[in-house]
Design an enzyme around this catalytic site. Structure first.
Site, PDB file in Angstrom:
ATOM      1  N   TYR A 143     -74.829 -43.405  34.900  1.00 60.65           N
ATOM      2  CA  TYR A 143     -73.376 -43.453  35.057  1.00 60.65           C
ATOM      3  C   TYR A 143     -72.793 -44.333  33.956  1.00 60.65           C
ATOM      4  CZ  TYR A 143     -68.776 -44.497  37.132  1.00 60.65           C
ATOM      5  OH  TYR A 143     -67.431 -44.645  37.361  1.00 60.65           O
ATOM      6  N   ASP A 236     -76.009 -48.090  27.072  1.00 60.07           N
ATOM      7  CA  ASP A 236     -74.978 -48.565  27.984  1.00 60.07           C
ATOM      8  C   ASP A 236     -75.553 -49.768  28.742  1.00 60.07           C
ATOM      9  OD1 ASP A 236     -72.859 -47.076  30.567  1.00 60.07           O
ATOM     10  OD2 ASP A 236     -73.274 -49.150  30.012  1.00 60.07           O
ATOM     11  N   LYS A 264     -68.576 -56.072  32.824  1.00 56.62           N
ATOM     12  CA  LYS A 264     -68.992 -56.907  33.963  1.00 56.62           C
ATOM     13  C   LYS A 264     -69.193 -58.380  33.609  1.00 56.62           C
ATOM     14  CE  LYS A 264     -71.036 -52.838  36.130  1.00 56.62           C
ATOM     15  NZ  LYS A 264     -70.415 -52.594  37.423  1.00 56.62           N
TER      16      LYS A 264
END
Ligand code: KE4
Length: 416
Positions: A143, A236, A264
């Site tokens: 994702y 990623d 994050k």
């Protein structure tokens, strides 16, 4: 009875789709209703009905120092008093960029954005602009946020066009993305041979379908194949960046991607994303080059300051050693049986309700979701909050204690 949470959820559902601002929070994968948070500190969360939980979601990664660490809250409070956002360069942007480039040498230049989605979306556009190619390769189960090019799943013929993984994604868009089972080297080689590929994007350690790992040499083969075909390799590391090691997964596996996406942890809990890599690629970005990308709040002083405070503190206490010790303690104490498979890297972990080996989305999907749901609620009732989905990853923070972990393992054994 969570009366206040239920009231809030009923009200939220009337005016916010599903009552949440991000789907996983709605507890649809585990049933029941989400609780509403009143406050959090360290490894603890309290809901609006006064229930206390040991937290292993950590806001999906950012709370690596635990919640509301003084080192971040104090700096953000001070910086906020000098202005919340300017849309003009501020010193924190440069300082955080320098730290990121120092800790992740593959990143020679970096641009800040406001979410991991924006980072991945921008990195894809940059890769297409740099290579002048349109097609990209991603992996089933990985994702990268919800931009159209990345909400794509394997097409009918695995190596032809991907299919939309969401309503609203035009087939014309999805068709430019090829999605392949993770760890399948032969299919990657074939896809790269048969198509002009702009980029191969992946989570070096997939953590959005539960947590599993690249096979031996998978990442180095991707690196070689991308170089051979002139495709960019994009890691990623929105989740793994500065969590699994100071230099992220690329440090652990010794691979230099062409571009990396981050998020994050680098925002200390405030909205943030970043993408960076080789200067010759990054210099294709506006205003230097022809690839446009922009953002009102990109590099805003609060998120930059919070990220700086968090990264500096991680380094000061050598957090990665602490997190590895806590992770190893949890793994050691977890019950071993052939109905479940426990995966861990550093402070990231996942308990699959399926026998191993689990190496990709298809094997992760063998998990018994009913048992997981019972496990989730049984743990929650006993004061331990795990991610409300089998297809997520748990996070330990430096604010957890050996006692917390012992207590957690006791509860897991009880619930199982
Ligand atoms: P955001 O746009 O949610 O900031 O980042 C997207 C993203 C990109 N890349 C990776 C590897 C990610 O894990 C994420 C977001 N992670 C999910 C957790 N599985 C966020 C939680 C949510 O969607 O609410």
């Amino acid at each position: 009875m969570n009366s206040r949470s239920s009231e809030l959820f009923a009200a939220a559902q009337k005016i916010i789709p599903g009552g949440v601002n991000s789907p996983v929070r709605a507890f649809r994968n585990v049933g029941g209703e989400p609780f509403f948070v009143d406050r959090a500190k360290g490894a603890r969360i309290w809901d609006v009905d006064g229930n206390e939980y040991i937290d292993y979601v950590a806001s999906w990664g950012p709370a690596i120092l635990g919640h509301a660490p003084a080192v971040i809250v104090d700096l953000v409070r001070d910086v906020a008093s000098r202005g919340l956002s300017f849309g003009i360069p501020n010193p924190f942007e440069v300082e955080l960029a320098q730290l990121i480039c120092e800790w992740m040498p593959s990143i020679e230049k970096v641009r800040f954005v406001n979410s991991g989605t924006e980072a991945a979306m921008s990195a894809i556009r940059l890769a297409r602009g740099f290579t002048k190619r349109d097609k990209i390769i991603k992996f089933d189960g990985c994702y990268h946020g919800h931009s159209d090019s990345l909400l794509v799943k394997s097409g009918s013929g695995a190596l032809t066009h991907g299919q939309p993984d969401s309503a609203g994604v035009p087939q014309a868009f999805a068709g430019l993305t090829i999605s392949i089972p993770f760890n399948d080297v032969d299919l990657v080689r074939k896809a790269l041979n048969e198509n002009e590929i702009a980029a191969v994007i992946l989570e070096p350690v997939p953590a959005n379908a539960g947590l599993y790992f690249p096979r031996e040499n998978f990442l180095s083969i991707l690196r070689e194949e991308c170089t051979k075909h002139g495709a960019l390799l994009i890691f990623d590391e929105v989740m793994t960046g500065f969590r699994v090691a100071r230099g992220g997964a690329q440090e652990i596996y010794g691979i230099k991607p062409d571009l990396t996406t981050l998020g994050k942890i680098i925002g200390g809990g405030l909205p943030v994303g970043a993408f960076g890599g080789r200067a010759e690629i990054m210099d294709q970005l506006s205003p230097n080059g022809p690839v446009y990308q922009a953002g009102t709040l990109s590099g805003n002083p609060l998120a930059m300051a919070a990220g700086l405070a968090q990264l500096r503190e991680l380094d000061r206490i050598n957090a990665w050693k602490i997190l590895e010790e806590f992770g190893a303690q949890l793994e050691e104490l977890m019950p071993k049986n052939d109905a479940t498979t426990f995966h861990r890297i550093g402070s990231m972990f996942c308990l699959f309700f399926a026998p191993g080996p689990i190496v990709d989305l298809a094997s992760a999907k063998r998990s018994d979701l009913k048992s997981f749901a019972k496990f989730f609620h049984g743990s929650l009732k006993r004061g331990v909050y795990f991610a409300p989905s089998q297809f997520e990853t748990g996070f330990i923070s430096t604010a957890h204690t050996p006692n917390d972990i012992e207590r957690t393992a006791e509860i897991v054994r009880e619930v199982l």
